[in-house]
Write an enzyme that holds these catalytic residues in place. Structure first.
Site, PDB file in Angstrom:
ATOM      1  N   CYS A  21     -37.323 -48.397   4.027  1.00  0.00           N
ATOM      2  CA  CYS A  21     -37.800 -49.437   4.949  1.00  0.00           C
ATOM      3  C   CYS A  21     -37.052 -49.386   6.281  1.00  0.00           C
ATOM      4  O   CYS A  21     -35.829 -49.531   6.324  1.00  0.00           O
ATOM      5  CB  CYS A  21     -37.640 -50.811   4.293  1.00  0.00           C
ATOM      6  SG  CYS A  21     -37.831 -52.203   5.413  1.00  0.00           S
ATOM      7  N   GLY A  22     -37.797 -49.213   7.372  1.00  0.00           N
ATOM      8  CA  GLY A  22     -37.179 -49.156   8.698  1.00  0.00           C
ATOM      9  C   GLY A  22     -36.505 -50.455   9.089  1.00  0.00           C
ATOM     10  O   GLY A  22     -35.422 -50.448   9.697  1.00  0.00           O
ATOM     11  N   HIS A  23     -37.124 -51.597   8.762  1.00  0.00           N
ATOM     12  CA  HIS A  23     -36.527 -52.894   9.087  1.00  0.00           C
ATOM     13  C   HIS A  23     -35.218 -53.085   8.320  1.00  0.00           C
ATOM     14  O   HIS A  23     -34.260 -53.675   8.837  1.00  0.00           O
ATOM     15  CB  HIS A  23     -37.505 -54.022   8.760  1.00  0.00           C
ATOM     16  CG  HIS A  23     -38.736 -54.025   9.611  1.00  0.00           C
ATOM     17  ND1 HIS A  23     -38.711 -54.235  10.968  1.00  0.00           N
ATOM     18  CD2 HIS A  23     -40.040 -53.823   9.291  1.00  0.00           C
ATOM     19  CE1 HIS A  23     -39.940 -54.183  11.450  1.00  0.00           C
ATOM     20  NE2 HIS A  23     -40.765 -53.931  10.447  1.00  0.00           N
ATOM     21  N   CYS A  24     -35.175 -52.595   7.083  1.00  0.00           N
ATOM     22  CA  CYS A  24     -33.946 -52.686   6.284  1.00  0.00           C
ATOM     23  C   CYS A  24     -32.832 -51.845   6.901  1.00  0.00           C
ATOM     24  O   CYS A  24     -31.673 -52.261   6.942  1.00  0.00           O
ATOM     25  CB  CYS A  24     -34.211 -52.232   4.850  1.00  0.00           C
ATOM     26  SG  CYS A  24     -35.502 -53.168   3.995  1.00  0.00           S
TER      27      CYS A  24
END
Length: 524
Positions: A70-73
């Site tokens: 996950c990029g946001h993670c």
């Protein structure tokens, strides 16, 4: 064998067999040792085996459910670690942890995790009712959100010196003046203080402080280092303190009377919940344009809470704002008014100078219904009807779509929309198939650059069929977007046989970006 001897023999056998020994209670020395919880960058790494232990050991536990892909993670990870370090340095009694959701599906299912990252806050080992994390995703914001849950969300003020120090130390300070700190209004005040992280809160019941600030009854006061300097919210003596009303008051009065639009202020502009926005487009590199700001600001106090005054610098990265209002940078200085609920836009009738008087008059005229909204429209291309798929814009839509002699099938699209691009070949093929049918027109309209008075388009792509004949009838197409199904729809006079499968709904408008203007759209 005697029935009396059988129970005795069974007991002897159980005592002498290895599996028989397992039936009895284990001694304390035989209990398996509890698993030690590993750490990464100051963050506890939890699994389904260690979550219970973490809840027992840490009365205040924030858990991040993440996915490695996950990029946001990945963007959150360094801020999350910084927050843990900040809280550890000040000995705040709260612990940060994380769970790999895809690797721990039982935990993801238990806590209803459907997207990443998801953060949940656990208090006193309560596994069944965690609090959803609603704060920012940068280190100080995360730390402050947690501080206000494990400590007081408002500072208790006992004297004038403490009150003045609090007011002087921050740009925005909210003080609740309550004659009885056990009143339920105080609980409402503290609940709001837990989440309004961009403001500092205090409260007092000291009569001397009531007197110092000119108060005679319970009041919430916002102190600020700009504009009016202070705004009072008296508590209704009969109804008490309403959380929603107080929240709206603080958001409205914490805004500057005039706000310059940029990526930092954009979230506050949209969170202000003021439906009417007045925008002044200027080129901040030009002295003559900067001089207009004084008159613009002079008009703003009269519309506090009713109209939000915003300055848009056309020399900055605000091209998307200009596009949304159908403007070129050369049009500055100019005013535009928008209601963000209806998305109706208004422009001054005359092109006079921007002064306090002209700004005031324009606002009153729009609010009183004396100015008609304008609709965006591109110019009609000279070759709009030369290709199989006809090109419609705002200026020729009515004439073509509601032609009583034609059956018109229109695709309303957005240039950035993936779904629109995916169906483009089928739409072209459909137009080519029916291009020799004089009574059928296949067309498309860019709904991001053209607005219609007849209806609004709420998702992309939207397909509408306008059958020949009187009455301005409109049929919305909601079936599959392949050539065969589209053709059957046309051949069947604007209806699809019931056995046809229904395709997934069209993609809705995405939320505005953090640096986008009112109602602008981007691809999901």
């Amino acid at each position: 064998m005697s029935h009396q001897l059988l129970p005795v023999l069974l007991l002897l056998l159980r005592a002498s067999c290895p599996w028989g020994q397992e039936q009895g209670p284990k001694s304390p020395s035989e209990e398996p040792p509890e698993e030690e919880i590993p750490k990464e960058d100051g963050i506890l790494v939890l699994s389904r085996h260690t979550l219970g232990l973490a809840l027992r050991e840490h009365p205040a536990l924030l858990v991040e459910f993440y996915a490695p892909w996950c990029g946001h993670c990945k963007a959150l990870a360094p801020e999350y670690s910084k927050a843990a370090a900040l809280l550890a340095a000040e000995s705040t009694a709260v612990t940060l942890s994380k769970v790999d959701g895809p690797a721990q599906p039982e935990l993801a299912e238990e806590f209803g995790v459907t997207e990443y990252p998801t953060l949940k806050f656990f208090r006193n080992g309560n596994r069944t009712h965690p609090e959803e994390y609603t704060g920012p995703r940068e280190a100080e914001g995360i730390a402050e959100w947690l501080r206000r849950r494990v400590g007081p969300s408002a500072m208790r003020l006992e004297d004038e010196a403490a009150a003045q120090a609090l007011i002087d130390g921050r740009d925005l300070v909210v003080i609740g003046f309550f004659q009885d700190l056990q009143d339920e209004d105080v609980a409402t005040f503290l609940a709001l203080a837990r989440d309004a992280l961009d403001m500092t809160f205090g409260l007092t019941d000291r009569p001397r402080l009531f007197e110092q600030f000119g108060l005679t009854k319970d009041t919430v006061v916002l102190f600020k280092k700009f504009d009016e300097g202070r705004a009072d919210f008296p508590v209704d003596e009969e109804l008490g303190l309403d959380l929603g009303d107080l929240s709206r008051f603080l958001v409205t009065h914490s805004m500057h009377l005039v706000t310059e639009f940029n990526s930092q202020t954009s979230p506050k502009i949209f969170a202000a919940r003021i439906l009417n926005h007045l925008l002044l487009f200027v080129n901040q590199t030009l002295a003559a344009h900067r001089e207009l700001l004084a008159g613009f600001g002079e008009a703003a106090p009269h519309f506090r809470g009713q109209v939000l005054f915003v300055v848009v610098d056309v020399a900055a990265d605000n091209e998307h704002v200009l596009q949304y209002f159908g403007l070129k940078a050369e049009a500055a200085p100019t005013l535009r008014f928008i209601n963000v609920e209806t998305t109706k836009k208004y422009a001054p009738v005359d092109g006079g100078p921007v002064t306090a008087a002209s700004v005031t008059a324009f606002c009153h005229a729009v609010l009183n219904g004396q100015v008609k909204p304008y609709l965006l429209s591109q110019e009609v291309p000279p070759d709009w009807d030369q290709r199989p798929v006809k090109t419609l814009v705002g200026k020729n839509f009515e004439q073509v779509a509601f032609d009583e002699t034609k059956n018109v099938f229109v695709k309303f699209y957005a240039p950035w929309c993936t779904h629109c691009k995916e169906m483009a070949p089928a739409w072209e093929a459909l137009a080519e198939k029916y291009q020799d049918h004089e009574d059928i027109i296949i067309a498309q309209l860019d709904a991001t650059a053209n607005e219609l008075d007849a209806f609004a388009v709420h998702s992309f792509p939207t397909l509408k069929y306008f059958p020949a004949g009187p009455g301005r009838k409109v049929i919305e197409y909601k079936s599959a977007r392949d050539l065969e199904t589209l053709s059957k729809f046309l051949d069947n006079g604007g209806a699809v046989p019931t056995e046809e499968p229904t395709e997934e709904p069209a993609a809705p408008f995405p939320e505005p970006r953090a640096n986008s203007t009112v109602g602008s759209k981007e691809e999901l």
